[in-house]
Each structure stands twice: as structure tokens, then as C-alpha cells.
Design an enzyme around this catalytic site. Structure first.
Site, mmCIF file in Angstrom:
data_model
loop_
_atom_site.group_PDB
_atom_site.id
_atom_site.type_symbol
_atom_site.label_atom_id
_atom_site.label_comp_id
_atom_site.label_asym_id
_atom_site.label_seq_id
_atom_site.Cartn_x
_atom_site.Cartn_y
_atom_site.Cartn_z
ATOM 1 N N SER A 144 0.851 -1.199 0.000
ATOM 2 C CA SER A 144 0.000 0.000 0.000
ATOM 3 C C SER A 144 0.881 1.241 0.000
ATOM 4 C CB SER A 144 -0.886 0.022 1.247
ATOM 5 O OG SER A 144 -1.545 1.274 1.333
ATOM 6 N N TYR A 173 -2.448 -0.670 9.907
ATOM 7 C CA TYR A 173 -2.458 -1.045 8.488
ATOM 8 C C TYR A 173 -1.139 -0.687 7.799
ATOM 9 C CZ TYR A 173 -3.960 -1.046 3.577
ATOM 10 O OH TYR A 173 -4.077 -1.267 2.223
HETATM 11 N N1 LIG Z 1 -8.685 -0.369 -2.454
HETATM 12 C C1 LIG Z 1 -7.674 0.438 -2.160
HETATM 13 O O1 LIG Z 1 -7.817 1.677 -2.238
HETATM 14 C C2 LIG Z 1 -6.341 -0.106 -1.714
HETATM 15 C C3 LIG Z 1 -5.292 0.794 -1.523
HETATM 16 C C4 LIG Z 1 -4.046 0.308 -1.119
HETATM 17 C C5 LIG Z 1 -3.865 -1.060 -0.926
HETATM 18 N N2 LIG Z 1 -4.904 -1.911 -1.115
HETATM 19 C C6 LIG Z 1 -4.651 -3.340 -0.872
HETATM 20 O O2 LIG Z 1 -5.096 -4.101 -1.971
HETATM 21 C C7 LIG Z 1 -5.556 -5.380 -1.518
HETATM 22 C C8 LIG Z 1 -6.962 -5.624 -2.034
HETATM 23 O O3 LIG Z 1 -7.795 -4.562 -1.586
HETATM 24 P P1 LIG Z 1 -9.290 -4.381 -2.077
HETATM 25 O O4 LIG Z 1 -9.555 -2.931 -2.011
HETATM 26 O O5 LIG Z 1 -9.551 -5.132 -3.318
HETATM 27 O O6 LIG Z 1 -10.041 -5.051 -0.834
HETATM 28 P P2 LIG Z 1 -11.492 -5.737 -0.732
HETATM 29 O O7 LIG Z 1 -11.905 -5.560 0.682
HETATM 30 O O8 LIG Z 1 -12.376 -5.222 -1.802
HETATM 31 O O9 LIG Z 1 -11.163 -7.273 -1.013
HETATM 32 C C9 LIG Z 1 -10.328 -7.982 -0.138
HETATM 33 C C10 LIG Z 1 -10.701 -9.453 -0.177
HETATM 34 O O10 LIG Z 1 -9.849 -10.109 0.774
HETATM 35 C C11 LIG Z 1 -10.628 -11.078 1.455
HETATM 36 N N3 LIG Z 1 -10.021 -11.385 2.747
HETATM 37 C C12 LIG Z 1 -10.009 -10.603 3.868
HETATM 38 N N4 LIG Z 1 -9.401 -11.262 4.856
HETATM 39 C C13 LIG Z 1 -9.018 -12.464 4.355
HETATM 40 C C14 LIG Z 1 -8.349 -13.581 4.906
HETATM 41 N N5 LIG Z 1 -7.977 -13.621 6.199
HETATM 42 N N6 LIG Z 1 -8.097 -14.659 4.113
HETATM 43 C C15 LIG Z 1 -8.505 -14.645 2.820
HETATM 44 N N7 LIG Z 1 -9.166 -13.621 2.255
HETATM 45 C C16 LIG Z 1 -9.405 -12.543 3.020
HETATM 46 C C17 LIG Z 1 -12.005 -10.450 1.590
HETATM 47 O O11 LIG Z 1 -12.995 -11.435 1.823
HETATM 48 C C18 LIG Z 1 -12.148 -9.754 0.230
HETATM 49 O O12 LIG Z 1 -12.756 -10.599 -0.722
HETATM 50 C C19 LIG Z 1 -5.463 -5.341 0.009
HETATM 51 O O13 LIG Z 1 -4.279 -5.982 0.427
HETATM 52 C C20 LIG Z 1 -5.409 -3.875 0.313
HETATM 53 O O14 LIG Z 1 -4.763 -3.601 1.533
HETATM 54 C C21 LIG Z 1 -6.137 -1.472 -1.503
#
Ligand SMILES: NC(=O)c1ccc[n+]([C@@H]2O[C@H](COP(=O)([O-])OP(=O)(O)OC[C@H]3O[C@@H](n4cnc5c(N)ncnc54)[C@H](O)[C@@H]3O)[C@@H](O)[C@H]2O)c1
Length: 249
Positions: free
Chosen positions: A139, A152
Site C-alpha cells: 500500500s 495497516y
Molecule cells: N482499495 C484500495 O484503495 C487499496 C489501496 C491500497 C492497498 N490496497 C490493498 O489491496 C488489496 C486488495 O484490496 P481491495 O480494495 O480489493 O479489498 P477488498 O476488501 O475489496 O477485497 C479484499 C478481499 O480479501 C478477502 N479477505 C479478507 N481477509 C481475508 C483472509 N484472512 N483470508 C482470505 N481472504 C481474506 C475479503 O474477503 C475480500 O474478498 C489489500 O491488500 C489492500 O490492503 C487497496
């Protein structure tokens, strides 16, 4: 050529689901791993309906026994796993003085320890193949810090440090290890749950971006597709910023 097998964690939604679709379009067979098996099955079914190969797997990345079972099922059905995308993660905005031990531990268990567990379980397939691609979704908050994200951003900083150390250890085995730190990626469950807690509206945030827009899951999937390809055998230990210029290092 035999079809490559990719495991994507946190793959039932958002960025992970888009990465699955993209790697399937690239010709890989996909393990769609998530806690949420109902939505993971939908992602896998969508890939199959488009002519690709995918299977849904239920596990928490923080649970070594569950991940071991899921990876064994994927290997049994599709073959050795040589592409791993550690994408599963949780986030939330909590002022530092209100962060509890429970929140801290849960964030570390999923975002950081989960990355360690899944990588360790998949690694033997890559070492046997003398080829592998590990791509960790970190991130931009780990690069810049973000108000209200002490747990986080610390966990994601750990993911970046983990990436660097693994790159040093695994390069000799033909395995590259890189990370992609997204900034705000709209439309995901995580973004929609947190956007009202952010200091700026999405429109204001977009105007702060050098490229004048927020990110989309496809932006991240494009970078992952490249990192998972044959083209990147000389790219390892790197942080590939896909953030519209929000963080430039
Ligand atoms: N969306 C953003 O703006 C953003 C920004 C920076 C980083 N990220 C990172 O990108 C990645 C994906 O983010 P996203 O926005 O698609 O999130 P999201 O919440 O839309 O999807 C995350 C998925 O991970 C699954 N999950 C959660 N805990 C879990 C576990 N213990 N085991 C297996 N699956 C699990 C959830 O069920 C969900 O389907 C994450 O690592 C997040 O930190 C996202």
C-alpha cells in the site's frame, strides 16, 4: 508449453478478483482463494464462462492448516503453483490512541503473517520448477504514512521489507519477488467502506493526483500481469508504484 497456475488471495472481490480475470486472460489457470467462498465461486465461474480455467478455494490466509489444504487442492486439480499474488488484506481508519491490541494483531495476522504463510506453503512448487513469481500487494500508506492507519501501514511496511528479503533469498532459484503498493483504488469493498472516513472527498482526492483521477482495479492488474510474465526475470525486490503519481520515490 504447460499452462502456468496462479494463486491469488483475497480474490473474491475488488483488486484480487480483477487480478484473477487478468491472469486468466493471460492464459493462466487460477486458484481464487478467499474467506468468502460464495463470491470466490462467482469469480471462478465468470472466468470459466469466458473460456478460462479457475477454481474457488476457501481459506483464511492467516490459518496455515486451511491454506495448506487449499493449495493442495489447487495443485491436485491444476498442477504446481508458480505464480502467487498475496493480495488479501484488511484496512480501517482508527486514531492511533484507539488502536487495540486485538485490531493490531488481526491486521498483522492477515496482512503480514498471511503473506508469510501463503508464500511459504507455495514456495516448494516454485523451487522445483526453478521459476516463480511472487507479487505482494502492499500500500502507498506504507510509503507515505496515512493518518488513522497505524496498524495497516505498519503491516504493509512489513510486506515491503518481506519482499526485499525474499528477493535476496530466492533469486538464485529463478524466483522473483516484487510488490505493488496501490493508492486509492475505487469500487472495491475496502475503498467503499472507508471513503467517507477519508479527509477528502473522492473528487478532491482525484484533483490532488498528478494524473487527476483515482485508481481502478485494472491499473493494479496490469502491473501484476507484467510482473507475473516471462518479461520480468531481471526485476526483483522492487516496489512498483501504481498510484497516479501520489507517491514518487
Ligand atoms: N482499495 C484500495 O484503495 C487499496 C489501496 C491500497 C492497498 N490496497 C490493498 O489491496 C488489496 C486488495 O484490496 P481491495 O480494495 O480489493 O479489498 P477488498 O476488501 O475489496 O477485497 C479484499 C478481499 O480479501 C478477502 N479477505 C479478507 N481477509 C481475508 C483472509 N484472512 N483470508 C482470505 N481472504 C481474506 C475479503 O474477503 C475480500 O474478498 C489489500 O491488500 C489492500 O490492503 C487497496
Amino acid at each position: 508449453m504447460t499452462q502456468k497456475v496462479a494463486l491469488v488471495t483475497g480474490a473474491a472481490a475488488g483488486i484480487g478478483a480483477e487480478i484473477c480475470r487478468r491472469l486468466a486472460a493471460d492464459g493462466m489457470a487460477i486458484g481464487v482463494l478467499d474467506l468468502n467462498i460464495a463470491d470466490a465461486k462467482k469469480v471462478a465461474a465468470g472466468i470459466v464462462a469466458s473460456g478460462g480455467k479457475a477454481m474457488a478455494l476457501q481459506a483464511s490466509v492467516a490459518d496455515r492448516v486451511e491454506v495448506t489444504g487449499a493449495v493442495a487442492a489447487l495443485r491436485e486439480s491444476f498442477g504446481p503453483v508458480t505464480v502467487l499474488v498475496n493480495n488479501a488484506g484488511i484496512a480501517g481508519f482508527v486514531p492511533f490512541e484507539e488502536v487495540t491490541d486485538e485490531l493490531w494483531d488481526r491486521t498483522m495476522a492477515i496482512n503480514l503473517k498471511g503473506t508469510f504463510i501463503v508464500t511459504q506453503i507455495v514456495l516448494p512448487d516454485m523451487k522445483t520448477a526453478h521459476w516463480g513469481r511472487v507479487i505482494n500487494i502492499s500500500s502507498s500508506s506504507a510509503q507515505s504514512g496515512t493518518v488513522g492507519m497505524a496498524a495497516y501501514s505498519s503491516s504493509k511496511g512489513g510486506v515491503i521489507a518481506f519482499t526485499k528479503t525474499l528477493a535476496l533469498e530466492l533469486g538464485q532459484h529463478g524466483i522473483t519477488v516484487n510488490n505493488v503498493p496501490p493508492a486509492s483504488i475505487t469500487g472495491t469493498v475496502m475503498y467503499e467502506a472507508n471513503k467517507n472516513l477519508m479527509p477528502m472527498t473522492p473528487e478532491q482526492a482525484a484533483q490532488m493526483m498528478p494524473v487527476r483521477r483515482l485508481g481502478e482495479a485494472a491499473d493494479i492488474a496490469n502491473a501484476v500481469s507484467w510482473l507475473a510474465s516471462e518479461a520480468t526475470g531481471y526485476v526483483t525486490g522492487q516496489t512498483i508504484g501504481v498510484n497516479g503519481g501520489r507517491v514518487i520515490v
